[in-house]
Motif scaffolding. Structure first.
Motif, PDB file in Angstrom:
ATOM      1  N   LYS B  46       0.562  -1.312  -0.198  1.00 52.13           N
ATOM      2  CA  LYS B  46      -0.029   0.091  -0.016  1.00 52.13           C
ATOM      3  C   LYS B  46       0.882   1.260  -0.154  1.00 52.13           C
ATOM      4  CE  LYS B  46      -3.078  -2.902   0.276  1.00 52.13           C
ATOM      5  NZ  LYS B  46      -3.909  -3.372  -1.002  1.00 52.13           N
ATOM      6  N   LEU B  51       2.820   1.297  -5.302  1.00 50.59           N
ATOM      7  CA  LEU B  51       1.491   1.739  -6.012  1.00 50.59           C
ATOM      8  C   LEU B  51       2.233   2.347  -7.255  1.00 50.59           C
ATOM      9  CD1 LEU B  51      -0.306   3.307  -3.101  1.00 50.59           C
ATOM     10  CD2 LEU B  51      -1.036   1.280  -4.410  1.00 50.59           C
ATOM     11  N   VAL B  52       3.476   2.678  -7.532  1.00 46.28           N
ATOM     12  CA  VAL B  52       3.782   3.107  -8.837  1.00 46.28           C
ATOM     13  C   VAL B  52       3.756   1.945  -9.821  1.00 46.28           C
ATOM     14  CG1 VAL B  52       5.889   3.812  -9.923  1.00 46.28           C
ATOM     15  CG2 VAL B  52       5.189   4.992  -7.747  1.00 46.28           C
ATOM     16  N   LEU B  53       4.257   0.770  -9.286  1.00 46.60           N
ATOM     17  CA  LEU B  53       4.241  -0.398  -9.979  1.00 46.60           C
ATOM     18  C   LEU B  53       2.790  -0.946 -10.212  1.00 46.60           C
ATOM     19  CD1 LEU B  53       7.084  -2.341  -8.150  1.00 46.60           C
ATOM     20  CD2 LEU B  53       7.077  -0.737 -10.266  1.00 46.60           C
ATOM     21  N   HIS B  54       1.914  -0.799  -9.294  1.00 48.01           N
ATOM     22  CA  HIS B  54       0.540  -1.640  -9.183  1.00 48.01           C
ATOM     23  C   HIS B  54      -0.315  -0.783  -8.814  1.00 48.01           C
ATOM     24  CE1 HIS B  54      -2.562  -4.393  -9.000  1.00 48.01           C
ATOM     25  NE2 HIS B  54      -1.983  -5.364  -9.250  1.00 48.01           N
ATOM     26  N   PRO B  55      -1.167   0.034  -9.394  1.00 46.15           N
ATOM     27  CA  PRO B  55      -2.060   1.176  -8.967  1.00 46.15           C
ATOM     28  C   PRO B  55      -3.269   0.664  -7.865  1.00 46.15           C
ATOM     29  CG  PRO B  55      -2.522   0.791 -11.225  1.00 46.15           C
ATOM     30  CD  PRO B  55      -1.326   0.227 -11.099  1.00 46.15           C
ATOM     31  N   PHE B  56      -3.487  -0.673  -8.176  1.00 46.22           N
ATOM     32  CA  PHE B  56      -4.320  -1.191  -7.058  1.00 46.22           C
ATOM     33  C   PHE B  56      -3.827  -2.085  -5.844  1.00 46.22           C
ATOM     34  CE2 PHE B  56      -6.091  -1.362 -11.475  1.00 46.22           C
ATOM     35  CZ  PHE B  56      -7.317  -0.214 -11.285  1.00 46.22           C
ATOM     36  N   GLN B  58      -1.671  -4.462  -5.266  1.00 43.99           N
ATOM     37  CA  GLN B  58      -1.566  -5.892  -5.187  1.00 43.99           C
ATOM     38  C   GLN B  58      -0.532  -6.590  -5.809  1.00 43.99           C
ATOM     39  OE1 GLN B  58      -5.164  -6.392  -7.725  1.00 43.99           O
ATOM     40  NE2 GLN B  58      -6.702  -6.632  -6.003  1.00 43.99           N
ATOM     41  N   LEU B  67      10.060  -2.094 -18.823  1.00 47.54           N
ATOM     42  CA  LEU B  67       8.754  -2.341 -18.699  1.00 47.54           C
ATOM     43  C   LEU B  67       8.112  -2.768 -17.516  1.00 47.54           C
ATOM     44  CD1 LEU B  67       5.881  -3.247 -20.160  1.00 47.54           C
ATOM     45  CD2 LEU B  67       6.953  -5.293 -20.575  1.00 47.54           C
ATOM     46  N   THR B  68       7.069  -2.196 -16.668  1.00 42.88           N
ATOM     47  CA  THR B  68       6.451  -2.632 -15.815  1.00 42.88           C
ATOM     48  C   THR B  68       5.098  -2.875 -16.011  1.00 42.88           C
ATOM     49  OG1 THR B  68       7.638  -1.175 -14.269  1.00 42.88           O
ATOM     50  CG2 THR B  68       5.718  -2.258 -13.418  1.00 42.88           C
ATOM     51  N   LEU B  69       4.597  -4.225 -15.532  1.00 33.14           N
ATOM     52  CA  LEU B  69       3.277  -4.610 -15.704  1.00 33.14           C
ATOM     53  C   LEU B  69       2.835  -4.973 -14.376  1.00 33.14           C
ATOM     54  CD1 LEU B  69       3.629  -6.943 -18.987  1.00 33.14           C
ATOM     55  CD2 LEU B  69       2.641  -4.835 -18.838  1.00 33.14           C
ATOM     56  N   PHE B  70       1.330  -4.918 -14.385  1.00 35.54           N
ATOM     57  CA  PHE B  70       0.703  -5.677 -13.095  1.00 35.54           C
ATOM     58  C   PHE B  70      -0.472  -6.664 -13.775  1.00 35.54           C
ATOM     59  CE2 PHE B  70      -1.573  -1.574 -13.687  1.00 35.54           C
ATOM     60  CZ  PHE B  70      -2.700  -1.842 -13.736  1.00 35.54           C
ATOM     61  N   GLU B  71      -1.296  -7.271 -13.257  1.00 35.32           N
ATOM     62  CA  GLU B  71      -2.444  -8.153 -13.827  1.00 35.32           C
ATOM     63  C   GLU B  71      -1.973  -9.311 -14.360  1.00 35.32           C
ATOM     64  OE1 GLU B  71      -6.377  -8.381 -13.568  1.00 35.32           O
ATOM     65  OE2 GLU B  71      -5.481  -6.506 -13.182  1.00 35.32           O
TER      66      GLU B  71
END
Lengths: 217, 217
Positions: B46, B51-56, B58, B67-71
């Motif tokens: 949190k 959060l820069v990497l994963h806005p939600f 998780q 490249l940075t990905l989430f999901e």
């Protein structure tokens, strides 16, 4: 080759453009790809002829030559990969646009669908009111996170992409609930998308189906 | 370039391999791609750096050069598009494999997640048992539809693909619920996947994290 999609003969959303064929129509319009539509009734969706196309008995499906697809995200990604205008060319930006497609259906949409469905599934149940109230905070949390990421940008990651189509259509499911409106940048984002000529053409096409069904009834 | 993923420092699933990093680890193992793991606590997820990497807020995230990905679905699709072994080369078969990735997270998984979450959100509520019972039929319906489509095939659409990874990981969320077991071909499908060397290596890697956390506690 001109693809054929399926859509509800009589959409339960009364022409609001919330059924999942709208996403596919919009993507096709953005790509400048003409398409045919085959309308199906709820009864027809459960028949073997449709289940061959869509094992879960839903719409939309997508037929193009030997290829049959279901699942709106997969259909839109296929359109985006075979036509211009829906994904950036630069590999990293392209991967991020696809990331937002998955985020729309797998992270933003689930609490919204749960809230929507509760109106029907919980009707008359002892838990209906309390549970409905409990479903709003998770939506608000997701919208807040999305709003922070969008900031004052026009689109979610650089130029308009298939990721925006999926996100906007998920946010539109909250039309009339005054939740998106709590985040002015998200409301403006949806309005910006709805003003696109391709969106308007897609909306008009699905609305014409609703009007025809009304005239027939 | 060797990618870095994030995973729970202390997974709430107690080493069962149900957190979403397992899917990504499995895909990386199938592709023969070595990777680094950065473990994060719930508090760290949190914080602004995450959060820069994963806005939600998780896990998992995926970092590879710029490249940075989430999901997880998007990460696995990226791995599949840049390495061999996860998607067929033939374009139509490839589109269908991606279709099953979306179907897994958008059609099969939602009723399963709702059922899972109810155990926590409805705890102590007077209606908990009645509501829990009402969440089973939608899962059974989806499993039945999936079972009919799978038939006696080894994998969901031709050769093993990223679509199978996503589907199997969604079905595995029902471990211990005796629902998948009602459909012997689905139970065999999950067992077949779990026997793959890449799956076993991925499972062992995430289990080692759980054991280390136990030793530390």
């Amino acid at each position: 080759m001109k693809p054929t999609i399926t859509a509800f003969k009589a959409s339960p959303d009364q022409g609001q453009g919330l059924a999942r064929d709208m996403r596919v129509r919009w993507a096709l319009e953005e790509a400048g790809q003409a398409y045919d539509v085959r309308l199906v009734t709820f009864a027809e969706m459960k028949e073997p002829a449709h289940l061959v196309l869509h094992p879960f008995g839903q719409i939309p499906t997508y037929e193009e030559g030997d290829l049959t697809l279901f699942e709106s995200g997969a259909i839109i990604l296929h359109i985006a990969e075979t036509r211009d205008g829906l994904l950036p060319a630069e590999p990293n930006a392209r991967a991020r646009a696809i990331m937002w497609m998955f985020a729309a259906v797998n992270t933003v949409e689930p609490p919204i669908v749960e809230y929507e469905q509760a109106q029907f599934t919980d009707q008359g149940k002892p838990w209906a009111a309390e549970r409905r109230a409990s479903l709003v905070p998770p939506i608000r949390k997701r919208l807040g996170e999305l709003s922070r990421r969008l900031g004052d940008a026009d689109w979610i990651d650089g130029d308009f992409s298939a990721g925006d189509i999926m996100l906007v259509m998920v946010l539109r499911r909250l039309d009339g609930d005054n939740l998106v409106e709590e985040f002015p940048n998200l409301a403006a984002y949806v309005a910006r998308a709805e003003a696109r000529p391709a969106y308007r053409r897609a909306f008009a096409a699905q609305y014409a189906v609703f009007e025809a069904a009304q005239a027939e009834a």
